[in-house]
Each structure stands twice: as structure tokens, then as C-alpha cells.
Design an enzyme around this catalytic site. Structure first.
Site, PDB file in Angstrom:
ATOM      1  N   HIS A   6      -4.407  -6.088  -8.580  1.00 20.37           N
ATOM      2  CA  HIS A   6      -5.287  -5.039  -9.085  1.00 20.37           C
ATOM      3  C   HIS A   6      -5.012  -3.669  -8.456  1.00 20.37           C
ATOM      4  O   HIS A   6      -5.070  -2.647  -9.134  1.00 20.37           O
ATOM      5  CB  HIS A   6      -6.736  -5.442  -8.845  1.00 20.37           C
ATOM      6  CG  HIS A   6      -7.734  -4.535  -9.482  1.00 20.37           C
ATOM      7  ND1 HIS A   6      -7.742  -4.263 -10.835  1.00 20.37           N
ATOM      8  CD2 HIS A   6      -8.773  -3.824  -8.955  1.00 20.37           C
ATOM      9  CE1 HIS A   6      -8.734  -3.440 -11.119  1.00 20.37           C
ATOM     10  NE2 HIS A   6      -9.366  -3.150  -9.998  1.00 20.37           N
TER      11      HIS A   6
ATOM     12  N   SER B 181      -8.874   1.074 -12.264  1.00 19.88           N
ATOM     13  CA  SER B 181     -10.035   0.186 -12.389  1.00 19.88           C
ATOM     14  C   SER B 181     -11.176   0.929 -13.087  1.00 19.88           C
ATOM     15  O   SER B 181     -11.014   1.371 -14.215  1.00 19.88           O
ATOM     16  CB  SER B 181     -10.442  -0.339 -11.015  1.00 19.88           C
ATOM     17  OG  SER B 181     -11.353  -1.403 -11.126  1.00 19.88           O
TER      18      SER B 181
ATOM     19  N   ASP C  72      -3.094  -9.273 -11.932  1.00 18.01           N
ATOM     20  CA  ASP C  72      -4.442  -8.745 -11.709  1.00 18.01           C
ATOM     21  C   ASP C  72      -5.481  -9.741 -12.205  1.00 18.01           C
ATOM     22  O   ASP C  72      -5.520 -10.072 -13.384  1.00 18.01           O
ATOM     23  CB  ASP C  72      -4.586  -7.406 -12.447  1.00 18.01           C
ATOM     24  CG  ASP C  72      -5.885  -6.684 -12.136  1.00 18.01           C
ATOM     25  OD1 ASP C  72      -6.771  -7.280 -11.496  1.00 18.01           O
ATOM     26  OD2 ASP C  72      -6.007  -5.514 -12.535  1.00 18.01           O
TER      27      ASP C  72
END
Length: 732
Positions: free
Chosen positions: A707, A587, A675
Site C-alpha cells: 500500500h 490512499s 496492496d
């Protein structure tokens, strides 16, 4: 050296992973009623729930174990397990009744296919199942919410009703051309009449239902539901404002109504997972008249309302809305009978010395009150640790319960009648289960902890915390004199540090943090001979609100420089092999990893990026958090935002894609096809750009993963591919 053997033999790494991944983690605990023995002694049962990876079934399994705690009212006399662990299958939620004589369980059962599963709400008493309700067959609502954002399972104080949150029942829909629905004899007048509630609406089968984003894709319109245990009747509560979605509900004092958090969903929903800044407020709906009353400021964000044991006070966390996704929170107290709201703990701009740096937790434990309804106990990140605290709701004074003890991290599972159940771990010690009594006010630092389940330390891992001060040319003008930290793990059995490679891991968020707790991947890498550097750059939680606010508008610059500075300092002080340094992040951590190999291409020999943000411009229209793109770039967010050239230029300037021409580091990309937070097309964009420039790149696309890439099959595969990538590009 063991490090070299493991790096050159993937099967050795797989065996090590299989062993360490068996370490279970605590997910919940509750305390049974107090029992007096025939000899006058007191004891309580502790019911604990754990999760563990099962590599043979490729799933996370859940199991429970019970313990007995004998005490004298102030301290634990003896504690130990009461039997072996038992796997719990199908349990989604469970809750003990206030008296402890009954237990409610939400269970899924039925078909092997996910869509064929049914939900049952069970009531257990002593050694039997008292009631079982097939919620799916009753068709009063859709699936029950089992998540920790909206979900709840709350007993009424009278123990006659259960309160929960479920998806609103959707009207049936069908095609205009579905033969069985055609009625050619119907007159125009009949066609114009209102449809019956259970009659299918033609042409609505493809109507879009907006959901709450990442990990909440099936959740759109939550409703509050009440089950009458005796009659089996289910009612959907009325009176909830049309513009909010209710959750985190509990029964008001005297069972006169329901208190809940309502999140704004107009004009549209934003992703709510990991986002404590979503506009919301505290409400009370009266059951007799259906009147709904606002209890908190409706322009901010709230969560975790918790009723005191004397049923007179409600505490809750409050955050600014539409600001950074997670930041320092306030603790408020609402007096149920005087209707007065008071601030108990305020936002802390900066930590002064070793003092309290503020509250940084997304949820309060369900059990958090002291027995006298005066103090609230919680865990919170404090720099690179997570500690337990008690706050006096009358004076606002905050006292640490764990400061000065072992330098690991704590998590409060529950407290009831001043008996606390907590989890403790360190980077080389998997989670242990501990109990202890909350001392009297003023003596909070004298907690005597007793272990119920003690984990064994993982040998050959040494760790510590490094405090880092940015050089003068990297100071933030508006928020000067901020420091940051990094947690360093290194093999303790390495005779020559100059031969030790290093993996650098910046965290995601960006407003989250690494704490000195057990983490599988860093421990695994360290056991394989790597030093692992976990960087809490400026903007991380736990360092004061100023640190958080210093980052928006400076992503891609300040955070990148902080990580690079930490790497240079550690290499200089520890003398690790500077030719073999790798990056690994997910991320925002992937965002930073891709920035670093573009801005400092000579430093890094390998990069592993998991669902990274690559191009903020192209992410803006596809993510469930468009506000992140605006706020972290340095602009205010509004729901009616339209593209602006200046804003888009700034977004591009802060994106890793800008530095593609300088990248030469081999990159392994790991993407989750489901995601919603950072859509996989972000990583695909980077993949194409690297391929076009002949930079070594490999892409792993996990079809059903989200995610976090946390599914057991995905997590295990991603780790082994990480090992192979490091072996290929760092060598042994």
C-alpha cells in the site's frame, strides 16, 4: 531559473533525487549503563539505529552509530560520536539487557531466496557472542514476529530468559495421493486413531490461514515464546485465551508471569496495520499455574503497555473500538499491587487556544518513564506539529517539553534515568539527533538540548503553516467552528511567484496528518521550483476529537471542500500560477485527488494518484478494512453486515467514480499489486473508466509493492514518473 532547468531535464531531477534521498532517518536509540570515570565524571553511551535509501542496491540499508554523553546528573557536559557508522545486516530485533551487560539480537541469515532464510537468536556479552540459537532448526514455532504491532524481544528481570512472539507452528499437511504417505495395510481402526503431532494431515495442504492484512500477510496465529538462555529450551506459553492473538509482551514484576496485549480475532481478523481501533485488552498470564487475568476493559482497544522503573505501575493507551481507525486516545495507569486502574489523560474534544489537544500516537516509546516512576514522556501530533510532552501520572497534568522552541517536529526515541534521546526535523531540515535531561517537575519547559548529529538545512526552501477557517456554507452543523491547517513549502529564490506552479497534497487516512517534519517528496518538488501545499483538512489528527468525528459520513464532501478552499486561499494570497496546479495523493489522499479533479475539473492540470480509493462499494468486499468503508461513509460497522441498498447508494455517492463524466485532468495512477488495504483493482477500475472517455491516463503497476509504495525501487521510479508527468502536463 533552476526550476525550469530541472523540469526540462529529467536527469537533473534524478541527480537531485539521488542526493536528497541519501538523508538518513533515525529508527531507534537505546542508552547504555551509567559509567563513572576515574576522575568522578559520569558518561553513558547512546546506541542509535538509522535507515537510508541505497539506490545502487535498491534497498533500505540499516546502520548504527554510537555516541558518548558526559553529564553531571542534571545536564549534558559534553557529547560526541564514538566512531563511525557501521552497517547492520540481517538484524530484525535487538534489545539490551536491564543491566546493560548483554544484548539479544534476532537475526536472519542463510539462503538468498526469502523462504530459505533462517532465524537465529543471539546473546552477546562484552566483545563476544555468548550464545546462538537456530530458531528455525528447533521447530518449536514458526517465524518470529519482528513488526512493531505484535513483535517484542523482552529480557526477564533476572536476565536468564528472553520473551518473544512467533507464528504458531502449523501442522504438516499433504495430499491424499502423495505416494509415500499411503499405507494400504492400515486397518479401519488404525485410520481412526488420533494422528501423531508430527504426522502430516491429509487433505489440509490448502487450508486457509487468515492473516492480519496489509504488511502482515504471513502473520496469522501469534504465540508467546520463552527462551531459557542457559539450557536453550524454548517453551510456548499456555493460558492465552483462544479468542485473542497476543503481542507487545513484557515480563511482570518479579518475573512471575507475562503481561501482553490480546487482540480479538473472532469471528475473523481485520487489517491491523495503521488501525489503533482493533478490539483488544491487557492481560497477565501467570507462569506457575497458567492462569490468565484480564487487566483492562475488554470492549475497547489498547496498546503500548509500559512498566515503570520501580515495577509498580503500567501505563497504556486506550481507544474506542470499531470507530475511526485512529483518533484521540486516553492514557491509563494500572497499579500492579493495588490492582486499581486510573485515567491519567482523557480524550480532548477541542483544543482551547494553545492548550494541549490530546494524545495522537499509535505507540509509546519502549522507554518513556522518568527515573522516579512518576512522569511519562511521549511525542504527539499537535495540529501541524509534533511535540514532546511529560505527563504527571498522579495529577494528570500535561506539560510540553518543546513548545516555544524551533517550529519543527520532535520524536522521542527513548528516555532512561531522565536522559532523553530525541529526533528533530523540519520540512527543510533532515533529522537531527539530540539529547537532554528531563527537568524536575514544574520546570519541564527548560530542557537544554544538545545535538549529537546535526543535519544541514536544505537551502532555498521556505515553509510556514496556514490556519484556515471554512466559509459559513461549509460549516459542519454538528461540529461547528472547527478550523484546519495547511503546511506550505515554496522556493525562496523565485523572483516571480506568478510563474511558480503548485502541487497540492492531501494526506491519507483520513485520520492522520502532515506535520512540520522532513519529507522527501515535498522537499524534492520544492527544490525543483514547485510550491507544495500539504493540507490537514477537518478530520485530521492533532486538532481535537471533534475534528476527527466531524468527517465520518462526510467523506467526499467536507474533506474535498476543505482542500479546495485551501487551494483557493493560497492561490489568492501567494499569487502562484493558477493555470499550473497539480494534485498528488495516496490512499485517502488519492481518493481526494480523484474527487477534486471530478468536482473541480477547471482547477487542476495534472493528477498523480497512488493506490487511491475509487469505488467504496467494490472495495467493501476486497479490502482488509471493510469497517473503514462503513464508518467513513457514516454507518456503524458490524462483523455480520450484509449488503443494504441504502448503504451501497451512500457509498457510491461518496466515491470518486461518481464524478468520472466531469474529469478531464490527465491522471497518472501508481498501484501496488500486493496492496491489501486498497486493492489495485480500485485504480484499475478508474483507469478503465478514464480510457473509455478518452481522458489522458497512465498506469504504473508495481508487482511486489504494497500500500505505501515505499520500496526503494518503487519509490524512486514513482518519483521520476511524477516529474515526467508534471513536466508533460504543466510544462516548464
Amino acid at each position: 531559473m533552476e526550476r525550469q532547468v530541472l523540469l526540462s531535464e529529467p536527469q537533473e531531477a534524478a541527480a537531485l533525487y539521488r542526493g536528497l534521498s541519501r538523508q538518513p532517518s533515525l529508527s531507534a536509540a537505546c542508552l547504555g549503563p551509567e559509567v563513572t570515570t576515574q576522575y568522578g565524571g559520569l558518561y553513558r553511551t547512546v546506541h542509535t539505529e538509522w535507515t537510508q535509501r541505497d539506490l545502487d542496491r535498491m534497498e533500505n540499508i540499516r546502520f548504527c552509530r554510537q555516541y558518548l554523553v558526559f553529564h553531571d546528573g542534571d545536564s549534558v557536559v559534553f557529547a560526541g560520536p564514538a566512531g563511525n557508522s557501521v552497517e547492520t545486516r540481517g538484524e530484525l530485533l535487538s534489545r539490551e539487557s536491564p543491566s546493560g551487560t548483554m544484548k539479544a539480537v534476532l537475526r536472519k541469515a542463510g539462503g538468498a531466496v526469502s523462504g530459505e532464510e533462517k532465524q537465529f537468536l543471539e546473546v552477546w556479552e562484552k566483545n563476544r557472542k555468548l550464545k546462538s540459537f537456530n530458531l528455525s532448526a528447533l521447530e518449536k514455532h514458526g517465524p518470529v514476529y519482528e513488526d512493531d504491532c505484535f513483535g517484542c524481544l523482552s529480557w526477564s528481570h533476572s536476565e536468564t530468559h528472553l520473551l518473544y512472539v512467533a507464528e504458531k507452528k502449523r501442522p504438516k499437511a499433504e495430499s491424499f495421493f502423495q505416494t509415500k504417505a499411503l499405507d494400504v495395510s492400515a486397518s479401519d481402526e488404525e485410520m481412526a486413531r488420533p494422528k501423531k503431532p508430527d504426522q502430516a494431515i491429509k487433505g489440509d495442504q490448502f487450508v486457509f490461514y487468515e492473516d492480519w492484512g496489509e504488511t502482515m500477510v504471513s502473520k496469522s496465529i501469534p504465540v508467546l515464546c520463552v527462551l531459557d538462555i542457559e539450557s536453550g529450551n524454548i517453551s510456548v506459553l499456555e493460558g492465552v485465551p483462544e479468542n485473542v492473538s497476543p503481542g507487545q509482551a513484557f515480563w511482570a514484576p518479579g518475573d512471575t508471569g507475562v503481561v501482553f496485549v490480546g487482540w480479538w480475532h473472532e469471528p475473523f481478523r481485520l487489517g491491523i496495520r495503521y488501525c489503533t481501533n482493533r478490539r483488544s485488552a491487557l492481560y497477565y498470564v501467570d507462569l506457575s499455574g497458567g492462569k490468565c487475568e484480564l487487566l483492562s476493559d475488554e470492549s475497547l482497544a489498547v496498546c503500548s503497555p509500559r512498566l515503570s522503573p520501580d515495577q509498580c505501575r503500567v501505563v497504556y493507551l486506550q481507544y474506542p473500538s470499531l470507530a475511526p481507525h485512529h483518533q484521540c486516545s486516553q492514557l491509563f495507569l494500572y497499579d500492579w499491587y493495588t490492582k486499581v486502574t486510573s485515567l491519567v489523560v482523557d480524550i480532548v474534544p477541542r483544543q482551547l487556544g494553545e492548550s494541549f489537544s490530546g494524545i495522537y500516537c499509535s505507540l509509546l516509546p519502549l522507554g518513556c518513564w522518568s527515573a522516579d516512576s512518576q512522569r511519562v514522556v511521549f511525542d504527539s501530533v499537535q495540529r501541524s506539529r509534533q511535540d514532546l510532552f511529560a505527563v504527571d501520572t498522579q495529577t494528570g497534568s500535561v506539560t510540553s517539553l518543546t513548545a516555544g522552541g524551533s517550529a519543527g517536529s520532535w520524536k522521542l526515541l527513548t528516555i532512561d534515568r531522565d536522559l532523553m534521546v530525541a529526533q528533530f526535523s523540519t520540512p527543510n531540515l533532515p533529522p537531527s539527533l539530540k539529547v537532554g535531561f528531563l527537568p524536575p517537575a514544574g520546570k519541564e519547559q527548560s530542557v537544554s538540548w544538545v545535538s549529537l548529529e546535526e543535519a544541514e538545512p536544505i537551502p532555498d526552501i521556505h515553509w510556514g503553516i496556514r490556519v484556515l477557517h471554512p466559509p459559513p456554507d461549509q460549516e459542519n452543523v454538528q461540529y461547528a467552528d472547527l478550523d484546519f491547517e495547511a503546511i506550505l513549502l515554496q522556493p525562496s529564490n523565485s523572483p516571480d511567484k506568478s510563474q511558480v506552479p503548485m502541487v497540492v497534497m492531501p494526506h491519507g487516512g483520513p485520520h492522520s496528518s502532515f506535520v512540520t517534519a522532513w519529507m522527501l517528496f515535498p522537499a524534492m518538488l520544492c527544490k525543483m521550483g514547485f510550491a507544495v501545499l500539504l493540507v490537514n483538512y477537518r478530520g485530521s489528527t492533532g486538532f481535537g476529537q471533534d475534528s476527527i468525528l466531524s468527517l465520518p459520513g462526510n467523506v467526499g464532501h467536507q474533506d474535498v471542500k476543505d482542500v479546495q478552499f485551501a487551494v483557493q486561499q493560497v492561490l489568492q494570497e501567494e499569487h502562484f500560477d493558477a493555470r499550473r496546479v497539480a494534485l498528488m495523493g495516496g490512499s485517502h489522499g488519492g481518493f481526494l485527488s480523484c474527487h477534486l479533479i471530478g468536482q473541480y475539473p477547471e482547477t487542476y492540470s495534472a493528477c498523480i494518484a497512488r493506490n487511491p480509493v475509487i469505488n467504496i462499494v467494490s472495495m467493501m468486499g476486497t479490502t482488509d478494512i471493510p469497517d473503514w468503508c462503513m464508518v467513513e461513509t457514516g454507518f456503524p460497522y458490524s462483523n455480520d453486515y450484509l449488503p443494504d441498498l441504502n448503504v451501497l447508494e451512500e457509498m457510491l455517492d461518496k466515491s470518486p467514480i461518481k464524478y468520472i463524466p466531469q474529469v478531464k485532468t490527465p491522471v497518472l495512477l501508481m498501484l501496488g499489486q500486493e496492496d491489501r488495504r486498497v486493492p489495485f483493482k480500485q485504480g484499475l477500475e478508474y483507469y478503465h473508466a478514464l480510457k473509455a472517455r478518452n481522458v489522458p491516463v497512465r498506469l504504473l503497476l508495481y508487482p511486489k509493492s504494497t500500500h505505501a509504495l515505499s520500496e526503494v525501487e518503487v519509490e524512486s521510479d514513482s518519483f521520476m514518473n511524477t516529474v515526467l508527468w508534471l513536466h508533460t502536463h504543466l510544462g516548464s
